[in-house]
Design a protein around this motif. Structure first.
Motif, mmCIF file in Angstrom:
data_model
loop_
_atom_site.group_PDB
_atom_site.id
_atom_site.type_symbol
_atom_site.label_atom_id
_atom_site.label_comp_id
_atom_site.label_asym_id
_atom_site.label_seq_id
_atom_site.Cartn_x
_atom_site.Cartn_y
_atom_site.Cartn_z
ATOM 1 N N SER A 107 39.880 45.411 53.996
ATOM 2 C CA SER A 107 39.666 43.992 54.276
ATOM 3 C C SER A 107 38.622 43.484 53.296
ATOM 4 C CB SER A 107 39.179 43.795 55.715
ATOM 5 O OG SER A 107 37.914 44.412 55.892
ATOM 6 N N ARG A 108 38.301 42.200 53.384
ATOM 7 C CA ARG A 108 37.256 41.661 52.525
ATOM 8 C C ARG A 108 35.912 42.301 52.830
ATOM 9 N NH1 ARG A 108 37.223 35.309 51.780
ATOM 10 N NH2 ARG A 108 39.203 35.960 50.859
ATOM 11 N N GLN A 109 35.683 42.635 54.098
ATOM 12 C CA GLN A 109 34.413 43.255 54.487
ATOM 13 C C GLN A 109 34.385 44.743 54.143
ATOM 14 O OE1 GLN A 109 36.261 41.251 56.664
ATOM 15 N NE2 GLN A 109 34.970 39.486 56.103
ATOM 16 N N LYS A 110 35.556 45.385 54.126
ATOM 17 C CA LYS A 110 35.642 46.825 53.891
ATOM 18 C C LYS A 110 36.787 47.101 52.913
ATOM 19 C CE LYS A 110 34.563 51.186 55.065
ATOM 20 N NZ LYS A 110 33.233 51.794 54.774
ATOM 21 N N PRO A 111 36.599 46.770 51.628
ATOM 22 C CA PRO A 111 37.681 46.964 50.656
ATOM 23 C C PRO A 111 37.791 48.410 50.211
ATOM 24 C CG PRO A 111 35.749 46.114 49.553
ATOM 25 C CD PRO A 111 35.405 46.175 51.020
ATOM 26 N N VAL A 112 38.916 48.727 49.593
ATOM 27 C CA VAL A 112 39.024 49.954 48.812
ATOM 28 C C VAL A 112 38.272 49.717 47.504
ATOM 29 C CG1 VAL A 112 40.585 51.526 47.605
ATOM 30 C CG2 VAL A 112 41.237 50.585 49.833
ATOM 31 N N VAL A 113 37.424 50.655 47.121
ATOM 32 C CA VAL A 113 36.611 50.495 45.914
ATOM 33 C C VAL A 113 37.054 51.511 44.867
ATOM 34 C CG1 VAL A 113 34.278 50.460 44.956
ATOM 35 C CG2 VAL A 113 34.669 49.707 47.316
ATOM 36 N N LEU A 114 37.310 51.022 43.657
ATOM 37 C CA LEU A 114 37.663 51.859 42.515
ATOM 38 C C LEU A 114 36.518 51.840 41.514
ATOM 39 C CD1 LEU A 114 40.464 51.436 43.817
ATOM 40 C CD2 LEU A 114 41.433 51.288 41.515
ATOM 41 N N VAL A 133 28.434 60.879 32.317
ATOM 42 C CA VAL A 133 29.545 60.109 32.868
ATOM 43 C C VAL A 133 29.111 58.648 32.926
ATOM 44 C CG1 VAL A 133 31.107 59.784 34.802
ATOM 45 C CG2 VAL A 133 30.293 62.091 34.225
ATOM 46 N N LYS A 134 29.761 57.817 32.156
ATOM 47 C CA LYS A 134 29.405 56.395 32.088
ATOM 48 C C LYS A 134 30.269 55.597 33.048
ATOM 49 C CE LYS A 134 28.771 52.574 28.814
ATOM 50 N NZ LYS A 134 29.540 51.568 29.588
ATOM 51 N N LEU A 135 29.624 54.863 33.949
ATOM 52 C CA LEU A 135 30.338 53.952 34.833
ATOM 53 C C LEU A 135 30.703 52.705 34.042
ATOM 54 C CD1 LEU A 135 31.360 53.103 37.643
ATOM 55 C CD2 LEU A 135 29.054 52.212 38.108
ATOM 56 N N GLU A 136 32.002 52.412 33.963
ATOM 57 C CA GLU A 136 32.461 51.291 33.148
ATOM 58 C C GLU A 136 32.823 50.052 33.953
ATOM 59 O OE1 GLU A 136 35.599 52.929 30.692
ATOM 60 O OE2 GLU A 136 34.128 53.519 29.170
ATOM 61 N N ALA A 137 33.394 50.239 35.144
ATOM 62 C CA ALA A 137 33.832 49.069 35.915
ATOM 63 C C ALA A 137 34.011 49.442 37.376
ATOM 64 C CB ALA A 137 35.146 48.527 35.359
ATOM 65 N N ILE A 138 33.845 48.432 38.236
ATOM 66 C CA ILE A 138 34.117 48.550 39.667
ATOM 67 C C ILE A 138 35.177 47.524 40.026
ATOM 68 C CG2 ILE A 138 33.205 48.211 42.002
ATOM 69 C CD1 ILE A 138 32.146 50.740 40.816
ATOM 70 N N GLU A 139 36.194 47.963 40.754
ATOM 71 C CA GLU A 139 37.227 47.061 41.254
ATOM 72 C C GLU A 139 37.306 47.207 42.768
ATOM 73 O OE1 GLU A 139 40.393 46.944 37.544
ATOM 74 O OE2 GLU A 139 40.745 48.340 39.187
ATOM 75 N N ARG A 140 37.623 46.100 43.447
ATOM 76 C CA ARG A 140 37.744 46.126 44.909
ATOM 77 C C ARG A 140 39.077 45.509 45.315
ATOM 78 N NH1 ARG A 140 32.298 45.232 43.722
ATOM 79 N NH2 ARG A 140 30.889 46.735 44.768
ATOM 80 N N PHE A 141 39.700 46.120 46.336
ATOM 81 C CA PHE A 141 41.012 45.676 46.794
ATOM 82 C C PHE A 141 40.984 45.493 48.301
ATOM 83 C CE2 PHE A 141 41.639 47.689 42.761
ATOM 84 C CZ PHE A 141 42.620 46.919 42.139
ATOM 85 N N ASN A 142 41.391 44.305 48.738
ATOM 86 C CA ASN A 142 41.348 43.955 50.151
ATOM 87 C C ASN A 142 42.640 44.282 50.892
ATOM 88 O OD1 ASN A 142 38.860 42.847 49.495
ATOM 89 N ND2 ASN A 142 39.676 40.769 49.290
ATOM 90 N N ALA A 143 43.668 44.744 50.166
ATOM 91 C CA ALA A 143 44.956 45.030 50.792
ATOM 92 C C ALA A 143 45.623 46.194 50.062
ATOM 93 C CB ALA A 143 45.864 43.793 50.742
ATOM 94 N N LEU A 144 46.356 47.016 50.804
ATOM 95 C CA LEU A 144 46.996 48.185 50.210
ATOM 96 C C LEU A 144 48.096 47.830 49.203
ATOM 97 C CD1 LEU A 144 47.173 50.602 53.292
ATOM 98 C CD2 LEU A 144 45.532 50.604 51.387
ATOM 99 N N PRO A 145 48.888 46.759 49.408
ATOM 100 C CA PRO A 145 49.913 46.451 48.401
ATOM 101 C C PRO A 145 49.331 46.155 47.018
ATOM 102 C CG PRO A 145 50.453 45.363 50.463
ATOM 103 C CD PRO A 145 49.073 45.936 50.633
ATOM 104 N N THR A 146 48.216 45.444 46.953
ATOM 105 C CA THR A 146 47.620 45.161 45.642
ATOM 106 C C THR A 146 47.015 46.425 45.040
ATOM 107 O OG1 THR A 146 45.603 44.407 46.762
ATOM 108 C CG2 THR A 146 47.187 42.723 46.097
ATOM 109 N N LEU A 147 46.487 47.312 45.876
ATOM 110 C CA LEU A 147 46.006 48.599 45.375
ATOM 111 C C LEU A 147 47.170 49.407 44.816
ATOM 112 C CD1 LEU A 147 43.866 50.874 45.096
ATOM 113 C CD2 LEU A 147 44.471 51.554 47.430
ATOM 114 N N ALA A 148 48.290 49.450 45.535
ATOM 115 C CA ALA A 148 49.462 50.188 45.071
ATOM 116 C C ALA A 148 49.945 49.661 43.728
ATOM 117 C CB ALA A 148 50.577 50.111 46.107
ATOM 118 N N GLU A 149 49.915 48.342 43.573
ATOM 119 C CA GLU A 149 50.322 47.740 42.302
ATOM 120 C C GLU A 149 49.388 48.183 41.176
ATOM 121 O OE1 GLU A 149 51.149 43.270 40.402
ATOM 122 O OE2 GLU A 149 50.507 43.512 42.502
#
Length: 297
Positions: free
Chosen positions: A37-44, A54-70
């Motif tokens: 959800s917006r409060q508890k996204p999947v974080v990449l 190990v260099k951290l380059e980017a953080i992405e967040r996804f509020n729904a599983l279909p957009t993560l799957a894409e």
């Protein structure tokens, strides 16, 4: 460097070669949720490894599983550590009379409803003695991880129920388990493994506002400092910008930090034969990145 491929063992398993040299390989750490959800996204967390850095380059967040799957279906290459179980205990599957082939077992698991699974889990536990209610995979103890059949606190069984089918549908190779795109490689991770190696029993996160205390904030600062300085069992050093460091420390839920811990596990696994799987690991149950290389709690 050595690839993930290794001679066959009694445990079997699929270990494809890395799609490119370690220094050029994008790495991924995923803090997963079965109901984002917006409060508890999947974080990449995306990064790269150069030597011990190990260099951290980017953080992405996804509020729904279909957009993560894409996102995960897009072309690679990458190697990722995913914070969700990839397999069930062999003893549980034997007790249920389910197939002892990973692909068949996971397909049946995916098409079984959660209420049916919960009833089956509960019946299994009810028939076992106190203190031995849950079945464990071989890797759970060395990693200090919850059993993959646990459906509450934390509900890792539902994370597997949502996550493994998502990865299979996205065409990802689940290292040790199932062939997919050889340029997109997924390994099972558990952020608590590295966090406990640094902090011991100190808690650094909570989803409950009332438990997001100054002590947990200090623990996150200490953990990030240790990761930047390489004060963890593998000696890998995390490279962050000032803004990234603030992001990791200020996220009181710990989701961003957990994704970065999974990224570090992926960076370690990318440099290991068989992705860090021991030669006798059970391809039905799977293996957690780094289990057995870090002292268990």
């Amino acid at each position: 460097m050595e690839s993930l491929r290794a001679p066959p063992t009694a445990a079997g398993g699929l270990f494809p070669p890395l799609p490119c040299a370690l220094e050029a390989l994008p790495l991924l750490g995923v803090d997963f949720s079965s109901a984002p959800s917006r409060q508890k996204p999947v974080v990449l967390a995306w990064g790269r490894r150069a030597g011990a850095v190990v260099k951290l380059e980017a953080i992405e967040r996804f509020n729904a599983l279909p957009t993560l799957a894409e996102r995960l279906s897009a072309p690679g290459p990458w190697l990722g550590g995913f914070d969700l179980p990839f397999g069930l205990p062999r003893s549980l599957l034997q007790a249920w009379g389910w197939p002892l082939d990973w692909a068949e077992a996971m397909s049946r698991y995916a098409r079984t409803s959660r209420p049916e699974l919960q009833a089956a889990f509960a019946a299994f536990c009810a028939a076992r003695p106190v203190g031995q209610k849950f079945a464990h995979r071989v890797c759970d103890g060395p990693a200090g991880a919850s059993p993959s059949m646990k459906w509450v606190n934390p509900p890792v069984a539902w994370m597997m129920h949502a996550g493994v089918p998502l990865l299979r549908t996205a065409g990802v190779t689940l290292v040790g388990h199932a062939a997919g795109d050889p340029a997109r490689l997924a390994l099972e991770a558990y952020p608590g493994l590295l966090a406990r190696a640094v902090l011991g029993r100190r808690s650094y996160k909570s989803d409950e506002k009332a438990k997001q205390t100054p002590e947990r904030l200090i623990a996150r600062k200490d953990l990030v400092d240790a990761l930047e300085q390489g004060r963890q069992p593998w000696g890998l050093r995390l490279r962050l910008s000032h803004a990234q460091r603030e992001d990791l420390v200020e996220d009181a839920r710990g989701d961003t930090l957990d994704a970065v811990l999974c990224l570090l596990q992926a960076a370690w696994g990318a440099g290991q034969p068989r992705g860090g799987w021991p030669g006798d690991a059970d391809a039905l149950e799977g293996w957690i990145l780094g289990a057995g290389t870090v002292p268990a709690p």
